[in-house]
Design a protein around this motif. Sequence first.
Motif, PDB file in Angstrom:
ATOM      1  N   LEU A  82      43.575  45.338  51.389  1.00 27.33           N
ATOM      2  CA  LEU A  82      44.597  44.851  52.292  1.00 27.33           C
ATOM      3  C   LEU A  82      43.921  43.158  52.462  1.00 27.33           C
ATOM      4  CD1 LEU A  82      45.529  47.861  54.455  1.00 27.33           C
ATOM      5  CD2 LEU A  82      46.704  46.526  52.863  1.00 27.33           C
ATOM      6  N   ASP A  83      42.767  43.119  52.524  1.00 24.81           N
ATOM      7  CA  ASP A  83      42.326  41.774  52.949  1.00 24.81           C
ATOM      8  C   ASP A  83      42.180  40.902  51.828  1.00 24.81           C
ATOM      9  OD1 ASP A  83      40.246  42.872  51.693  1.00 24.81           O
ATOM     10  OD2 ASP A  83      38.562  42.549  53.042  1.00 24.81           O
ATOM     11  N   THR A  84      42.786  41.240  50.489  1.00 26.67           N
ATOM     12  CA  THR A  84      42.921  40.392  49.406  1.00 26.67           C
ATOM     13  C   THR A  84      43.906  39.238  49.776  1.00 26.67           C
ATOM     14  OG1 THR A  84      42.012  42.136  47.933  1.00 26.67           O
ATOM     15  CG2 THR A  84      42.881  40.114  46.940  1.00 26.67           C
ATOM     16  N   PRO A  85      43.658  37.952  49.567  1.00 21.76           N
ATOM     17  CA  PRO A  85      44.491  37.127  49.833  1.00 21.76           C
ATOM     18  C   PRO A  85      45.683  37.060  48.614  1.00 21.76           C
ATOM     19  CG  PRO A  85      42.254  35.989  49.742  1.00 21.76           C
ATOM     20  CD  PRO A  85      42.183  37.508  49.253  1.00 21.76           C
ATOM     21  N   LEU A  86      46.663  36.669  49.249  1.00 20.95           N
ATOM     22  CA  LEU A  86      47.975  36.929  48.225  1.00 20.95           C
ATOM     23  C   LEU A  86      47.693  36.156  46.819  1.00 20.95           C
ATOM     24  CD1 LEU A  86      50.967  37.122  50.708  1.00 20.95           C
ATOM     25  CD2 LEU A  86      49.898  39.048  49.472  1.00 20.95           C
ATOM     26  N   GLU A  87      47.308  34.935  47.262  1.00 16.25           N
ATOM     27  CA  GLU A  87      47.075  34.122  45.771  1.00 16.25           C
ATOM     28  C   GLU A  87      46.147  34.808  44.877  1.00 16.25           C
ATOM     29  OE1 GLU A  87      46.265  33.021  48.837  1.00 16.25           O
ATOM     30  OE2 GLU A  87      47.959  31.810  49.490  1.00 16.25           O
ATOM     31  N   LYS A  88      45.268  35.439  45.376  1.00 15.60           N
ATOM     32  CA  LYS A  88      44.205  36.182  44.377  1.00 15.60           C
ATOM     33  C   LYS A  88      45.215  37.404  43.618  1.00 15.60           C
ATOM     34  CE  LYS A  88      39.905  34.766  44.782  1.00 15.60           C
ATOM     35  NZ  LYS A  88      39.109  34.328  43.577  1.00 15.60           N
ATOM     36  N   VAL A  89      45.980  37.991  44.536  1.00 13.33           N
ATOM     37  CA  VAL A  89      46.703  39.130  43.974  1.00 13.33           C
ATOM     38  C   VAL A  89      47.513  38.654  42.762  1.00 13.33           C
ATOM     39  CG1 VAL A  89      48.536  40.902  44.623  1.00 13.33           C
ATOM     40  CG2 VAL A  89      46.800  40.333  46.289  1.00 13.33           C
ATOM     41  N   GLU A  90      48.461  37.537  43.182  1.00 14.83           N
ATOM     42  CA  GLU A  90      49.147  36.884  42.063  1.00 14.83           C
ATOM     43  C   GLU A  90      48.522  36.329  40.780  1.00 14.83           C
ATOM     44  OE1 GLU A  90      52.387  35.671  40.087  1.00 14.83           O
ATOM     45  OE2 GLU A  90      52.158  36.866  41.368  1.00 14.83           O
ATOM     46  N   MET A  91      47.005  35.793  41.120  1.00 16.90           N
ATOM     47  CA  MET A  91      46.451  35.346  39.958  1.00 16.90           C
ATOM     48  C   MET A  91      45.938  36.454  39.401  1.00 16.90           C
ATOM     49  SD  MET A  91      45.128  32.711  38.330  1.00 16.90           S
ATOM     50  CE  MET A  91      45.160  31.436  39.682  1.00 16.90           C
ATOM     51  N   THR A  92      45.354  37.759  39.944  1.00 19.74           N
ATOM     52  CA  THR A  92      44.816  38.844  39.180  1.00 19.74           C
ATOM     53  C   THR A  92      46.030  39.308  38.273  1.00 19.74           C
ATOM     54  OG1 THR A  92      43.260  39.371  40.900  1.00 19.74           O
ATOM     55  CG2 THR A  92      43.982  41.142  39.478  1.00 19.74           C
ATOM     56  N   ARG A  93      47.322  39.481  38.875  1.00 18.11           N
ATOM     57  CA  ARG A  93      48.466  40.140  38.109  1.00 18.11           C
ATOM     58  C   ARG A  93      48.926  39.314  36.958  1.00 18.11           C
ATOM     59  NH1 ARG A  93      53.250  39.319  36.682  1.00 18.11           N
ATOM     60  NH2 ARG A  93      53.025  37.160  37.561  1.00 18.11           N
ATOM     61  N   ARG A  94      48.687  37.965  36.867  1.00 17.43           N
ATOM     62  CA  ARG A  94      49.301  37.189  35.768  1.00 17.43           C
ATOM     63  C   ARG A  94      48.254  37.219  34.850  1.00 17.43           C
ATOM     64  NH1 ARG A  94      48.261  31.771  35.445  1.00 17.43           N
ATOM     65  NH2 ARG A  94      47.346  31.305  37.593  1.00 17.43           N
ATOM     66  N   LYS A  95      46.841  36.960  35.113  1.00 15.10           N
ATOM     67  CA  LYS A  95      45.557  37.053  34.283  1.00 15.10           C
ATOM     68  C   LYS A  95      45.818  38.420  33.434  1.00 15.10           C
ATOM     69  CE  LYS A  95      42.478  33.736  35.792  1.00 15.10           C
ATOM     70  NZ  LYS A  95      40.975  33.446  36.107  1.00 15.10           N
ATOM     71  N   ILE A  96      45.964  39.680  34.018  1.00 13.92           N
ATOM     72  CA  ILE A  96      46.288  40.864  33.500  1.00 13.92           C
ATOM     73  C   ILE A  96      47.153  40.629  32.403  1.00 13.92           C
ATOM     74  CG2 ILE A  96      46.764  43.254  33.636  1.00 13.92           C
ATOM     75  CD1 ILE A  96      44.978  43.346  36.419  1.00 13.92           C
ATOM     76  N   GLU A  97      48.386  40.267  32.747  1.00 10.14           N
ATOM     77  CA  GLU A  97      49.428  40.167  31.981  1.00 10.14           C
ATOM     78  C   GLU A  97      49.283  39.464  30.732  1.00 10.14           C
ATOM     79  OE1 GLU A  97      54.417  39.238  32.174  1.00 10.14           O
ATOM     80  OE2 GLU A  97      52.994  39.115  33.876  1.00 10.14           O
ATOM     81  N   GLU A  98      48.830  38.174  30.895  1.00 13.49           N
ATOM     82  CA  GLU A  98      48.101  37.412  29.746  1.00 13.49           C
ATOM     83  C   GLU A  98      47.262  38.095  28.849  1.00 13.49           C
ATOM     84  OE1 GLU A  98      46.604  33.837  31.502  1.00 13.49           O
ATOM     85  OE2 GLU A  98      48.515  32.918  32.248  1.00 13.49           O
ATOM     86  N   MET A  99      46.320  38.879  29.302  1.00 16.06           N
ATOM     87  CA  MET A  99      45.493  39.465  28.467  1.00 16.06           C
ATOM     88  C   MET A  99      46.196  40.479  27.661  1.00 16.06           C
ATOM     89  SD  MET A  99      43.755  42.826  28.218  1.00 16.06           S
ATOM     90  CE  MET A  99      43.947  43.392  29.983  1.00 16.06           C
ATOM     91  N   LEU A 100      47.027  41.105  28.276  1.00 15.94           N
ATOM     92  CA  LEU A 100      47.926  42.111  27.348  1.00 15.94           C
ATOM     93  C   LEU A 100      48.745  41.426  26.151  1.00 15.94           C
ATOM     94  CD1 LEU A 100      49.173  44.611  30.153  1.00 15.94           C
ATOM     95  CD2 LEU A 100      47.200  45.106  28.755  1.00 15.94           C
TER      96      LEU A 100
END
Length: 361
Positions: free
Chosen positions: A270-288
Amino acid sequence: MKKTVDCDSFFWKRGYMNIEIVTQIAIAIGIVIGFRILSAGIASLIIKILTSKNKEKKDVKKNPFYRPIKIIFTFVGIYVALRFIKTSIAVSPEIEALIEKIMKIAMILFVAKAFGDGLDDRNGIVTKIQSRSSKEINKSTVNAALRVIKVLIYIFAGFLMLSELGYNISGFITGLGISGVVITLAAQDTAKSMIGGLALFIDKPFKTGDYIKVGDYEGTVEDIKFRSTSIRTIENSVLHIPNSEVASLAIINYSEMEKRRYYTRLTLELDTPLEKVEMTRRKIEEMLRKREDIIQDGSISVRFQEISDNGYDIIVMAYFYETGYLEYLYCKEEVNYKIMNILQNENVELAYNTQTIYMKK
């Protein structure tokens, strides 16, 4: 006045009769030998007419019909020889009738065996029917159909032999029907399994070689019989499941899958910054989207789905080209490693279930 007998004439007639009998026996033996010699050629000719005229001699001899046809033709020679010498040998009508019955029963047996042995998936006629069929006929379906035909051939041959022995076939069939009801009631499980096998034969939900899951059972189908289905499990043991059970359970045929789904849920703290959440989501999608083993048809989905009690939930979903179970596990493992590397590079931690307990002093 005494009657005189010409001794020379009497002995000459006896000798003549003996010579005639010996000659006819010799001719009969010659007939049997002649039929035996010609049996190979006749068998080859019949097989070539029924299959292919351009077959080599060694291929003709391998045909399952070859040996039974030779034996049948030899029996025909024996029958003709016996018919030839029966006028010269004093044989009672009872013995003649017995020999006739034995010959007919032997002929029925060998004809049934010829057709029974010849009906397999290697037979040229069966192969042609399978290749020219508009529908897909797998090996298990062919074997099941051939088993039924073989059983019917032997049943029909049995009825013919009973008829030759003088039994009343109509009465026997009536009694067989009553006995069949009794046997069915006494062996209901076997009857259910055979009915289940017939249902599997008609519906064809799977074939030999498919990887399936039936209830708690899972493995590769090795054989489909009328009473049971044989499955080789992951532990390499063979499991025989009654067809009554197979037909009554839901069947998952993994071999018919066109693609396999990858799905996982990532819960970030829950303490993960929203910018990190979005960056993580986008990098996983790019990898796939860069992976060649993943179908790129718009089905890739990496979304921040909800906020749970433990953290931020990201749903990852995609489809692999690989449908084989072991290959699918390998591809899934690689994607899992890539996702964990992305989380480590972004310094993002996965949340786990926590519970805070306050104790009153």
